[in-house]
Enzyme design. Structure first.
Site, PDB file in Angstrom:
ATOM      1  N   THR A  45      73.304  56.594   4.157  1.00 25.31           N
ATOM      2  CA  THR A  45      71.995  56.881   3.262  1.00 25.31           C
ATOM      3  C   THR A  45      72.183  56.252   1.936  1.00 25.31           C
ATOM      4  OG1 THR A  45      72.417  59.268   4.131  1.00 25.31           O
ATOM      5  CG2 THR A  45      71.016  59.026   2.153  1.00 25.31           C
ATOM      6  N   LYS A  71      60.080  52.815   4.854  1.00 28.64           N
ATOM      7  CA  LYS A  71      59.648  53.718   3.926  1.00 28.64           C
ATOM      8  C   LYS A  71      58.724  52.864   2.782  1.00 28.64           C
ATOM      9  CE  LYS A  71      63.377  56.976   4.303  1.00 28.64           C
ATOM     10  NZ  LYS A  71      64.605  57.548   3.531  1.00 28.64           N
ATOM     11  N   PHE A  95      66.572  66.642  -5.620  1.00 28.45           N
ATOM     12  CA  PHE A  95      65.791  65.391  -5.326  1.00 28.45           C
ATOM     13  C   PHE A  95      64.688  65.473  -4.597  1.00 28.45           C
ATOM     14  CE2 PHE A  95      69.267  65.320  -2.062  1.00 28.45           C
ATOM     15  CZ  PHE A  95      68.573  65.125  -0.959  1.00 28.45           C
ATOM     16  N   ASN A 136      65.777  54.090   0.121  1.00 29.19           N
ATOM     17  CA  ASN A 136      66.615  53.415   0.977  1.00 29.19           C
ATOM     18  C   ASN A 136      65.894  52.843   2.381  1.00 29.19           C
ATOM     19  OD1 ASN A 136      66.167  55.696   2.645  1.00 29.19           O
ATOM     20  ND2 ASN A 136      68.022  56.540   2.367  1.00 29.19           N
ATOM     21  N   ARG A 139      69.856  49.042   5.892  1.00 30.17           N
ATOM     22  CA  ARG A 139      69.860  49.606   4.455  1.00 30.17           C
ATOM     23  C   ARG A 139      70.805  48.890   3.380  1.00 30.17           C
ATOM     24  NH1 ARG A 139      70.139  56.133   5.935  1.00 30.17           N
ATOM     25  NH2 ARG A 139      67.924  56.523   5.691  1.00 30.17           N
ATOM     26  N   HIS A 146      64.049  55.441   7.625  1.00 29.43           N
ATOM     27  CA  HIS A 146      64.416  56.530   7.933  1.00 29.43           C
ATOM     28  C   HIS A 146      64.757  56.665   9.461  1.00 29.43           C
ATOM     29  CE1 HIS A 146      64.254  61.133   9.303  1.00 29.43           C
ATOM     30  NE2 HIS A 146      63.548  60.639  10.387  1.00 29.43           N
ATOM     31  N   ARG A 190      71.192  55.298  14.079  1.00 32.31           N
ATOM     32  CA  ARG A 190      71.715  55.591  12.733  1.00 32.31           C
ATOM     33  C   ARG A 190      72.689  54.518  12.326  1.00 32.31           C
ATOM     34  NH1 ARG A 190      69.786  60.146   9.514  1.00 32.31           N
ATOM     35  NH2 ARG A 190      72.014  60.231   8.570  1.00 32.31           N
TER      36      ARG A 190
HETATM   37  P1  ATP Z   1      66.419  59.820   6.414  1.00 30.37           P
HETATM   38  O1  ATP Z   1      66.697  61.363   6.632  1.00 30.37           O
HETATM   39  O2  ATP Z   1      65.555  59.364   5.241  1.00 30.37           O
HETATM   40  O3  ATP Z   1      66.694  59.084   7.388  1.00 30.37           O
HETATM   41  P2  ATP Z   1      69.499  60.523   5.590  1.00 30.37           P
HETATM   42  O4  ATP Z   1      69.464  61.103   6.863  1.00 30.37           O
HETATM   43  O5  ATP Z   1      70.344  59.383   5.774  1.00 30.37           O
HETATM   44  O6  ATP Z   1      67.842  59.778   5.464  1.00 30.37           O
HETATM   45  P3  ATP Z   1      69.288  62.722   4.281  1.00 30.37           P
HETATM   46  O7  ATP Z   1      70.464  63.529   3.895  1.00 30.37           O
HETATM   47  O8  ATP Z   1      68.371  63.449   5.462  1.00 30.37           O
HETATM   48  O9  ATP Z   1      69.609  61.283   4.273  1.00 30.37           O
HETATM   49  O10 ATP Z   1      68.120  62.557   3.049  1.00 30.37           O
HETATM   50  C1  ATP Z   1      66.827  62.205   3.282  1.00 30.37           C
HETATM   51  C2  ATP Z   1      66.603  61.445   2.350  1.00 30.37           C
HETATM   52  O11 ATP Z   1      66.434  61.879   0.691  1.00 30.37           O
HETATM   53  C3  ATP Z   1      67.169  60.053   1.921  1.00 30.37           C
HETATM   54  O12 ATP Z   1      67.030  59.055   3.078  1.00 30.37           O
HETATM   55  C4  ATP Z   1      66.895  59.773   0.737  1.00 30.37           C
HETATM   56  O13 ATP Z   1      65.817  59.043   0.732  1.00 30.37           O
HETATM   57  C5  ATP Z   1      66.571  61.131  -0.212  1.00 30.37           C
HETATM   58  N1  ATP Z   1      68.108  61.130  -0.743  1.00 30.37           N
HETATM   59  C6  ATP Z   1      69.206  61.867  -0.023  1.00 30.37           C
HETATM   60  N2  ATP Z   1      70.072  61.995  -1.142  1.00 30.37           N
HETATM   61  C7  ATP Z   1      69.673  61.810  -2.163  1.00 30.37           C
HETATM   62  C8  ATP Z   1      69.925  61.953  -3.556  1.00 30.37           C
HETATM   63  N3  ATP Z   1      71.368  62.245  -3.877  1.00 30.37           N
HETATM   64  N4  ATP Z   1      69.264  61.366  -4.321  1.00 30.37           N
HETATM   65  C9  ATP Z   1      68.147  60.937  -4.333  1.00 30.37           C
HETATM   66  N5  ATP Z   1      67.405  60.738  -2.885  1.00 30.37           N
HETATM   67  C10 ATP Z   1      68.075  61.421  -1.902  1.00 30.37           C
HETATM   68 MG    MG Z   2      67.891  62.775   7.267  1.00 28.15          MG
END
Ligand code: ATP
Ligand code: MG
Length: 139
Positions: A93, A11, A59, A114, A104, A117, A87
């Site tokens: 996350t 990212k 968000f 973070n 991460r 992805h 993962r």
């Molecule tokens: P990714 O899809 O990026 O791999 P993830 O699967 O761990 O991450 P998701 O729940 O899919 O998490 O959320 C997608 C992205 O949205 C997160 O990686 C983060 O950048 C952002 N995000 C998630 N939760 C929050 C939050 N509470 N506040 C701010 N940003 C958030």
């Molecule tokens: Mg995700």
């Protein structure tokens, strides 16, 4: 049966902070083969489409703003059990909850910014890989 491909992005925060090399090194050392890779920048429309599943979340605006503010490294990775193993490699996350040694934990600065992805299912890995790469860019 678990699929053998996942999709990742390094990212904008991790690219800005100079972590591309270290993250790719850890991905390689963990047994993933790079099937496709490029440095690219998502438009607002791209990010809104890519993260459409989150569009009702509070968000969402912040997420789109963040993901479009600079270049990312997009890549398709291959390994047995790729989605789940990747993962595990990237960690939770929220970096505060990520296991020691995960990408991460080492490189993310907050739950929003973070560092990486990782696809959450075999189905999404295919959709996300095809979103960024044509067939002739996938090896
Ligand atoms: P990714 O899809 O990026 O791999 P993830 O699967 O761990 O991450 P998701 O729940 O899919 O998490 O959320 C997608 C992205 O949205 C997160 O990686 C983060 O950048 C952002 N995000 C998630 N939760 C929050 C939050 N509470 N506040 C701010 N940003 C958030
Ligand atoms: Mg995700």
């Amino acid at each position: 049966m678990a699929g053998n491909r996942t999709f990742t992005m390094i990212k904008p925060d991790a690219v800005e902070n100079g972590h591309i090399g270290a993250i790719l090194e850890q991905i390689n050392a963990s047994g993933f083969r790079i099937v496709a890779m490029k440095l690219t920048q998502m438009s607002k429309r791209d990010a809104e489409q890519f993260y459409a599943i989150h569009k009702e979340r509070p968000f969402f605006g912040e997420l789109v703003e963040f993901m479009t503010r600079g270049p990312i490294v997009a890549a398709i990775l291959e390994k047995d059990n790729a989605v789940e193993d990747f993962r595990t490699l990237i960690g939770a996350t929220n970096p505060a909850e990520a296991a020691e040694g995960t990408i991460r934990k080492k490189y993310a600065t907050s739950i929003g910014e973070n560092a990486v992805h990782g696809s959450d299912s075999d189905e999404n890995a295919l959709i996300e890989g095809d979103f960024h790469f044509s067939g002739r860019e996938q090896f």
